[in-house]
Scaffold this motif. Sequence first.
Motif, mmCIF file in Angstrom:
data_model
loop_
_atom_site.group_PDB
_atom_site.id
_atom_site.type_symbol
_atom_site.label_atom_id
_atom_site.label_comp_id
_atom_site.label_asym_id
_atom_site.label_seq_id
_atom_site.Cartn_x
_atom_site.Cartn_y
_atom_site.Cartn_z
ATOM 1 N N PRO A 277 0.816 -1.220 0.000
ATOM 2 C CA PRO A 277 0.000 0.000 0.000
ATOM 3 C C PRO A 277 0.848 1.267 0.000
ATOM 4 N N ARG A 278 0.413 2.226 -0.784
ATOM 5 C CA ARG A 278 1.050 3.534 -0.859
ATOM 6 C C ARG A 278 -0.029 4.607 -0.962
ATOM 7 N N ASP A 287 -0.068 5.089 6.798
ATOM 8 C CA ASP A 287 -0.040 4.765 8.213
ATOM 9 C C ASP A 287 -0.287 3.269 8.355
ATOM 10 N N GLU A 288 0.647 2.559 8.964
ATOM 11 C CA GLU A 288 0.616 1.101 8.931
ATOM 12 C C GLU A 288 -0.545 0.505 9.710
ATOM 13 N N LEU A 289 -0.952 1.130 10.797
ATOM 14 C CA LEU A 289 -2.049 0.598 11.594
ATOM 15 C C LEU A 289 -3.397 0.938 10.986
ATOM 16 N N HIS A 294 -2.752 11.064 5.378
ATOM 17 C CA HIS A 294 -3.235 12.364 5.858
ATOM 18 C C HIS A 294 -4.595 12.210 6.543
ATOM 19 N N GLY A 295 -4.804 11.044 7.179
ATOM 20 C CA GLY A 295 -6.047 10.790 7.892
ATOM 21 C C GLY A 295 -7.176 10.261 7.024
ATOM 22 N N GLU A 296 -6.944 10.089 5.720
ATOM 23 C CA GLU A 296 -8.001 9.629 4.816
ATOM 24 C C GLU A 296 -7.751 8.188 4.375
ATOM 25 N N THR A 297 -8.808 7.379 4.467
ATOM 26 C CA THR A 297 -8.703 5.966 4.104
ATOM 27 C C THR A 297 -8.569 5.756 2.609
ATOM 28 N N GLY A 392 -11.280 4.534 9.598
ATOM 29 C CA GLY A 392 -9.917 4.042 9.465
ATOM 30 C C GLY A 392 -9.825 2.680 10.116
ATOM 31 N N GLN A 393 -8.867 1.879 9.667
ATOM 32 C CA GLN A 393 -8.667 0.583 10.307
ATOM 33 C C GLN A 393 -8.039 0.778 11.688
ATOM 34 N N GLY A 394 -8.142 -0.272 12.499
ATOM 35 C CA GLY A 394 -7.583 -0.199 13.846
ATOM 36 C C GLY A 394 -8.424 0.610 14.811
ATOM 37 N N SER A 395 -9.729 0.742 14.536
ATOM 38 C CA SER A 395 -10.618 1.533 15.396
ATOM 39 C C SER A 395 -11.090 0.691 16.576
ATOM 40 N N THR A 396 -10.671 1.062 17.768
ATOM 41 C CA THR A 396 -11.079 0.336 18.978
ATOM 42 C C THR A 396 -11.890 1.209 19.925
ATOM 43 N N MET A 397 -12.198 2.427 19.500
ATOM 44 C CA MET A 397 -12.974 3.354 20.339
ATOM 45 C C MET A 397 -14.253 3.751 19.619
#
Length: 713
Positions: A277-278, A287-289, A294-297, A392-397
């Motif tokens: 991914p790029r 962002d790897e997680l 820039h905050g956009e999926t 985004g991925q990795g959302s735990t909240m």
Amino acid sequence: MKVMEIIILSIVFTPAKALFDIGVGIADVTGPSAEVPFMGYANLDQKGRGIHLRQFSRAFVIGDGHVRLVFASVDVGMIGHGVREGVIQNLMRHYGDTYNEQNVIISGIHTHSGPGGFLQHMLFDISVLGFHKQTFDALIGGITRSIIRAHKNIVPGRIFFNQGDLLNVSINRSPKSYEANPEDERSKFAYNTDKQMMQLRMMSEEGSRPLGIINWFAVHPTSMNNTNKLISSDNMGYASLLFEEEMNPGKLPGKGDFVAAFASSNLGDVSPNILGPRCIDTGEECDELRSTCHGETGLCVARGPGRDMYESTSIIAGRLRDKSRELFEDQSATEIVGALKVIHQFVDMPNQEVIYYNRRSRSNIKAHGCLPAMGYSFGAGTTDGPGARAFGQGSTMDNPLWNRVRNLIHEPSSEQVECHGAKPILVPTGELNFPYEWQPSIVSTQLAILGSSPSVVVAAVPGEFTTMAGRRIRDAISEEIEAVVGPSGRPLAVAIAGLSNTYSDYVTTPEEYTVQRYEGASTIYGPHTLTLYLHQYAKLARVLVEGKTLDPGPQPPSIDPSTLISFITPVIFDSTRWGTKYGEVLEQPPAVAYPGEVVRVKFVSGHPRNNLRQEDTFLSVEKQRDNGEWDIVYTDASWSTKFIWMRTSFLLGCSEATVEWAVAERDAPGHYRIRHFGNYKYILGGIYGYEGVSNTFQVLNSHRKIDDSPLRR
């Protein structure tokens, strides 16, 4: 190696005595190719506009004189219970109880470029504008035909197994999740995806005729991305076509006797886009997680190895085919001998409570299931096909705003929230039953053992298992068999047959679940989903080798298709522009074409949904013989062709079809033409066929004078 060399080599190392009854069959399952959204990426803009590769079902019937097994690998995203139920009902009308719930495995290869609307669960169908009976019926009919053909082709034969590593085809698309698994467990493996291709080679009794192959390799068929609007079986399906083309010389796709199935495995976190991914705007790493830029999926997308999705598909398919052929030619392959055993049980996952002894940790694990639910990261999609930019991925909240939006549909109960643990719930699907069930609670679990000492186990699983989840399933099954029969009875391999019989999304390890990337957010029965499956498949293995029986389990609900919701508009009528007729050529080919060029011909057309033309074609590329007759050399199932349909007027019902043919170096010089076949729907009722044919044109392999003899005109 040439086909004849392969056959001769097979004779040399194939013993003379037959041990199994083997039948192979292939059939067209291509669904509606126009104006039906594709299943996989959940992108409503990805509606079909034609065909690049047709979809096929490849079926194998194996028997030992007492027990029968059907394994069908289908060029479709996944298999729903309703599809399998429809196929089994068809088979029982033909063969009584010879084929039934116990012994029929139907596995989807997981292409994301096929028409949807066949799963009969609200969450899956709403992403493609609801249930579509034409897709549903096309799959059931085609799969049934492939199994009937396999049954009719049964001959005495032999089965050989081997496996080998295949690199440079796959990467882990969620490495952060994988790294959450215990280090001592990860240290046992050289890679963070499974690189083994496992393969069964089936030969006739005397060893002179190869019948087919089944192999399992873990990689997503997502080389074709979410901008593609032509039906395609993607990298796995094209690998099958490449192998079959070599073994069935002179035959059109789907028409030969040799059948090669490249089946799905534990592909849950495995991508074919090996350049990784790029950020598509800057080329920088994501962002790897969270897989954002820039905050956009939507800006974080995986690519490669080719310059575009077609080249990437071709490269990955070629590497899969090459490895399979290497295994096919391997003289050290182990012959499978002995009995065949099959077992099946339905399981109500939310109501499962088990004590599972984990041999790895030497401890008991108390596990229970949850009602299905999808987490926030589900909305983000994956780097193979990003979803909504708001996630985004990795959302735990939790997000209060999205919770309020969610609660307009249904607020999850406190029990549901507690059960799912680390997963913030975006859609509480298990508590939604209007207008019908949103995701399955009852799933199919199935196990087959081919041979005994040596043996190969096929574990048919109802979802997308991640790399480590698949490894744990393999270990659980192997260890259970060894515990019953001793080390000598440990199977040669356990093949995970993914996306089989029921579709229940993803299955991660409990450790991966806590990270809540897309795969964890889509593990629908809670953090111990895998633990429940480990217990279940170990139980199936134990009961099977002990020769005992199991109760069938709770039956999933049978759904009347007429009660399901669909927002897909039907074809009302077709018409032509003033002064034109169906099949008329609007754009003729050039007088001459050379390798590397694309020949295009445009026709006045009807709607492709008027007739799916299964076992047929919407196009043919034809070469003229010296006597003036024509031979079909390519159809719409061929890699070098594209059938592209476009509506030119919604109100008037007008449309055009463009046929493209990419001329290759292997195409013999000569005179060619392109034909288009279709059907139109009359406004007062009735569907009628038509065809059109282009001017003759010449293909040259060098810039020499065009032959203008009268015969060619």
